[in-house]
Design a protein around this motif. Sequence first.
Motif, PDB file in Angstrom:
ATOM      1  N   LEU A  67      -4.079  12.694 -11.641  1.00 66.58           N
ATOM      2  CA  LEU A  67      -3.270  12.061 -10.540  1.00 66.58           C
ATOM      3  C   LEU A  67      -2.258  13.265 -10.475  1.00 66.58           C
ATOM      4  O   LEU A  67      -2.439  14.065 -10.925  1.00 66.58           O
ATOM      5  CB  LEU A  67      -1.578  11.493 -10.934  1.00 66.58           C
ATOM      6  CG  LEU A  67      -2.270  10.136 -11.134  1.00 66.58           C
ATOM      7  CD1 LEU A  67      -0.444   9.064 -11.959  1.00 66.58           C
ATOM      8  CD2 LEU A  67      -2.359   9.042 -10.178  1.00 66.58           C
TER       9      LEU A  67
ATOM     10  N   ARG B 289       3.115   4.818  -1.002  1.00 67.21           N
ATOM     11  CA  ARG B 289       2.666   5.850  -1.775  1.00 67.21           C
ATOM     12  C   ARG B 289       3.939   5.898  -2.989  1.00 67.21           C
ATOM     13  O   ARG B 289       4.354   6.093  -2.091  1.00 67.21           O
ATOM     14  CB  ARG B 289       2.613   7.054  -0.772  1.00 67.21           C
ATOM     15  CG  ARG B 289       1.344   7.338  -0.397  1.00 67.21           C
ATOM     16  CD  ARG B 289       1.440   8.857   0.403  1.00 67.21           C
ATOM     17  NE  ARG B 289       0.967   9.545  -0.328  1.00 67.21           N
ATOM     18  CZ  ARG B 289       1.571  10.442  -0.665  1.00 67.21           C
ATOM     19  NH1 ARG B 289       2.234  11.251   0.133  1.00 67.21           N
ATOM     20  NH2 ARG B 289       1.278  11.493  -1.570  1.00 67.21           N
TER      21      ARG B 289
ATOM     22  N   GLY C 149       1.072  -1.439  -0.111  1.00 66.44           N
ATOM     23  CA  GLY C 149      -0.078   0.227  -0.341  1.00 66.44           C
ATOM     24  C   GLY C 149       0.487   0.927  -0.330  1.00 66.44           C
ATOM     25  O   GLY C 149       0.250   2.779   0.113  1.00 66.44           O
TER      26      GLY C 149
ATOM     27  N   GLY D  59      -1.373  -3.056  -5.650  1.00 69.54           N
ATOM     28  CA  GLY D  59      -2.302  -2.374  -4.288  1.00 69.54           C
ATOM     29  C   GLY D  59      -0.908  -1.120  -3.983  1.00 69.54           C
ATOM     30  O   GLY D  59      -1.026  -0.398  -2.844  1.00 69.54           O
ATOM     31  N   LEU D  60      -0.124  -0.236  -4.993  1.00 63.46           N
ATOM     32  CA  LEU D  60       0.045   0.762  -4.679  1.00 63.46           C
ATOM     33  C   LEU D  60      -0.641   1.716  -4.110  1.00 63.46           C
ATOM     34  O   LEU D  60      -1.598   1.577  -5.424  1.00 63.46           O
ATOM     35  CB  LEU D  60       1.242   0.954  -5.294  1.00 63.46           C
ATOM     36  CG  LEU D  60       2.616   0.019  -5.398  1.00 63.46           C
ATOM     37  CD1 LEU D  60       3.993   0.333  -6.048  1.00 63.46           C
ATOM     38  CD2 LEU D  60       3.390  -0.030  -3.632  1.00 63.46           C
ATOM     39  N   GLU D  61      -0.346   3.486  -3.803  1.00 62.01           N
ATOM     40  CA  GLU D  61      -1.007   4.413  -4.213  1.00 62.01           C
ATOM     41  C   GLU D  61      -0.332   5.062  -4.779  1.00 62.01           C
ATOM     42  O   GLU D  61       0.390   5.908  -4.246  1.00 62.01           O
ATOM     43  CB  GLU D  61      -1.400   5.569  -2.846  1.00 62.01           C
ATOM     44  CG  GLU D  61      -2.146   6.682  -2.439  1.00 62.01           C
ATOM     45  CD  GLU D  61      -2.256   6.916  -1.644  1.00 62.01           C
ATOM     46  OE1 GLU D  61      -1.497   6.781  -0.468  1.00 62.01           O
ATOM     47  OE2 GLU D  61      -2.229   8.416  -1.840  1.00 62.01           O
ATOM     48  N   VAL D  62      -0.835   5.509  -5.984  1.00 65.00           N
ATOM     49  CA  VAL D  62      -0.137   6.448  -7.032  1.00 65.00           C
ATOM     50  C   VAL D  62      -0.363   8.003  -6.333  1.00 65.00           C
ATOM     51  O   VAL D  62      -1.281   8.405  -7.280  1.00 65.00           O
ATOM     52  CB  VAL D  62      -0.126   6.029  -8.266  1.00 65.00           C
ATOM     53  CG1 VAL D  62       1.205   6.232  -9.378  1.00 65.00           C
ATOM     54  CG2 VAL D  62       0.414   4.109  -8.629  1.00 65.00           C
ATOM     55  N   ALA D  63       0.537   8.422  -6.147  1.00 60.53           N
ATOM     56  CA  ALA D  63       0.067   9.759  -5.746  1.00 60.53           C
ATOM     57  C   ALA D  63       0.349  10.657  -7.406  1.00 60.53           C
ATOM     58  O   ALA D  63      -0.517  11.815  -7.002  1.00 60.53           O
ATOM     59  CB  ALA D  63       0.818  10.574  -4.464  1.00 60.53           C
TER      60      ALA D  63
ATOM     61  N   CYS E 190       1.313  -0.379 -11.620  1.00 63.90           N
ATOM     62  CA  CYS E 190       1.304   0.045  -9.717  1.00 63.90           C
ATOM     63  C   CYS E 190       0.015  -0.241  -8.833  1.00 63.90           C
ATOM     64  O   CYS E 190       0.205  -0.675  -7.439  1.00 63.90           O
ATOM     65  CB  CYS E 190       1.789   1.398  -9.563  1.00 63.90           C
ATOM     66  SG  CYS E 190       3.623   2.017 -10.045  1.00 63.90           S
ATOM     67  N   GLN E 191      -0.996   0.078  -9.514  1.00 66.23           N
ATOM     68  CA  GLN E 191      -1.949  -0.045  -8.642  1.00 66.23           C
ATOM     69  C   GLN E 191      -2.741  -0.897  -8.226  1.00 66.23           C
ATOM     70  O   GLN E 191      -3.419  -1.534  -7.333  1.00 66.23           O
ATOM     71  CB  GLN E 191      -3.409   1.379  -9.768  1.00 66.23           C
ATOM     72  CG  GLN E 191      -2.816   2.638  -9.596  1.00 66.23           C
ATOM     73  CD  GLN E 191      -3.608   3.697 -10.369  1.00 66.23           C
ATOM     74  OE1 GLN E 191      -4.468   2.930 -11.749  1.00 66.23           O
ATOM     75  NE2 GLN E 191      -3.270   4.440  -9.828  1.00 66.23           N
TER      76      GLN E 191
END
Length: 219
Positions: free
Chosen positions: A185, A119, A117, A151-155, A147-148
């Motif tokens: 984004l 960022r 998870g 499970g990553l949060e792409v800021a 990336c999403q």
Amino acid sequence: MTSASEVTQHLGALRERLARVGGDRVQVVAVTKGFGPEAVVAAVGAGLMDVGENYAQELLAKADGVSEELDAEFRPRWHFIGRLQRNKIRKIAHLVDLWQSVDRIEAAVEIARRAPGARVLVQVDVAGIGERGGCPPTDTARLVTGCQRAGLEVAGLMAVGEPGPPESARPGFRLLAAQAADLGLSELSMGMSGDIEIAVEEGATMVRVGTALFGPRPR
Ligand SMILES: *Cc1c(COP(=O)(O)O)cnc(C)c1O
């Protein structure tokens, strides 16, 4: 030697440069690569809580040094802004607050495995210079989706401007801003000591600044 009062003075000049182009609210990430833990302590002393590092080994050593000097509530948020290698990701995963240089799906998968998870920003090679990292602009959308899915949060997106006179960075920064807008984004990390004005004019929300805060790097 880097003192908090020196950094405070440099930060004042930097804020003026940013304000002149409407960047009063731009976030400043203090890039301490090449300097010792005292630069991080000085940055924090000047109120800069976001600190960027390029090398895992340096980050580990500095985080150690800083934890001896600073109470927990004054420890910086570490931004990783250098080339990502799988074995290094594991070593720094517990420290990094924002991974700014994700440019391959393999790196994203490893970050997701070690720091679920987390960022991240996707780094795009808008200048086409290869060795500074970044995915080709044609791959940005695919990598963001990858990336999403991991499970990553792409800021947002990150880029290093084209070297040379500051103005030469503009087309690349403009492209990065357009890609971020297309993908919905919000964070745009672009601009370094030499080209922050151009970056802010093109919509930067975050600038990464080393020499303008700390002076020339010792190595
Ligand atoms: C070194 C570095 C910076 C800071 O560069 P300065 O010119 O010292 O401000 C910013 N971003 C990245 C990716 C860097 O490697």
